[in-house]
Design an enzyme around this catalytic site. Sequence first.
Site: not given
Ligand code: UDX
Length: 455
Positions: A270, A281, A341
């Site tokens: 992250f 979420c 994503k």
């Molecule tokens: C998220 C949480 O990971 C999960 O634990 C919770 O229950 C629901 O929300 P999800 O929405 O499926 O899950 O996506 P995730 O893969 O966590 O990515 C979330 C967003 O953050 C995406 O838009 C992704 O592009 C962004 N992101 C993630 C970043 O911009 N940078 C990062 O380093 C990681």
Amino acid sequence: MIISVVGMGYVGLVTGACLASFGHKVFCYDRDPAKIESLKKKIVPVYEKGMKELVEANVDSGQLLFTSSPNPAFRISDVIIIAVGTPALKTGEPDLSSFFSAARQIGESLDPERFTVVVTKSTVPVGTWSKLASILGSQRDGHSHFGVVSNPEFLREGNALWDTVYPDRIVLGACCQRSVKVIRDLYRPIIEQSFGNLPGIPPRPGHLKRVELIVTTPVNAEMIKYAANVFLATKISLINEIANICERVGADVTVVSRGVGLDHRIGPEFLKAGIGWGGSCFGKDLASILHTAGKYGYFPQIIDAAVQVNTRQRQKIVLDLEDLLGDLGGRTIGILGLSFKPNTNDLRDAPSLDIISGLLEKGAVVKVYDPVAMDECKRQHPELTVTYEYSAIKAASNADALVIVTEWEEFRNLDLKQLKGVMKQAVIVDGRNIFAPRAIRKEGFIYKGIGRPDK
Ligand code: UDX
């Protein structure tokens, strides 16, 4: 055990299918009969790795059943799991109407002669557990025939099955020891990692011997869910702030992230800078916890700032394009990626939608391409006057600039020579930092990443 799952969205279906494969008998209910009819035919409504295989195997073995009349199933269940949606209202509060209507339906059907545990998996505002208990209790005298457990999920779309059977932890916020015992038994195969290979799910990672179980109060469990998402979302906003400083001082955020993430107190995940988070979420849960805090007269500044930084990160793409091209009126911009994503067609709170709207407001002509989310986008957002193209190269053709919005694998492998050949101007704004700046500039592109030096 006999289990009922209410709500056949993402979380409900994944939970039901995984529990069925541990040998529990699982009745899945949704108030939408069309959804149940298609699930009976093994048509899985969400795109999720391994899901089709897992559902098929458990329907065939008779462990996973779909029903549109829940009462008989609720009556004989040891555990009833509520996994209905709680979409955000305009105020930031989640809409709990489906949750409470499921609760009432359960309350009416519980057998007073039998102990049933009602589990909340839906993400609900802190304190909802006591409302659930009173709805269930008000249907009958006394509370002894049921228990309530708050059991938040932490699964990621695209890794939902993996995250369910190999989780980092299981959180149980329980009203009583008797309920804890039932749910511990329910999850025993996951806690002890005692199950064999499951269809659709890769084998267990070598290091995983046992899953940590946190047994606590319902209010703590509800708070853990929000706190987890606040931490993750804020971590992304924080690295985006660092990226914005990197741009100004000539540093490269991808290198900075690596250097920072190797500190085990911070951790490497992250820390990808870009156009920020989207999905079902983070935005919803941060709005909800801000609303809850407000109700108690408290303003959490850092959480509010994380949301604002995320919004600004989307707007920044339009500003970057203006810096590179001047007035965007009449300019053609290609957009690569619509989903929030990769590996999903989910457009909920997708940054692409804000970026496209921003460009259209400036009078730009917008062409888009996404490997799976275009049909959804056409259906959900007829107001977006864009041209849908059927390949990345077509979206780039004749464009003044190309923007990488979602880091689909196929965009990393684009033929740069061909790309340059079709564009009006070889300008790339890379919202996910998928390209190596030096290599792409060597091909003759003007390249702008997020938090990376201009030259
Ligand atoms: C998220 C949480 O990971 C999960 O634990 C919770 O229950 C629901 O929300 P999800 O929405 O499926 O899950 O996506 P995730 O893969 O966590 O990515 C979330 C967003 O953050 C995406 O838009 C992704 O592009 C962004 N992101 C993630 C970043 O911009 N940078 C990062 O380093 C990681």
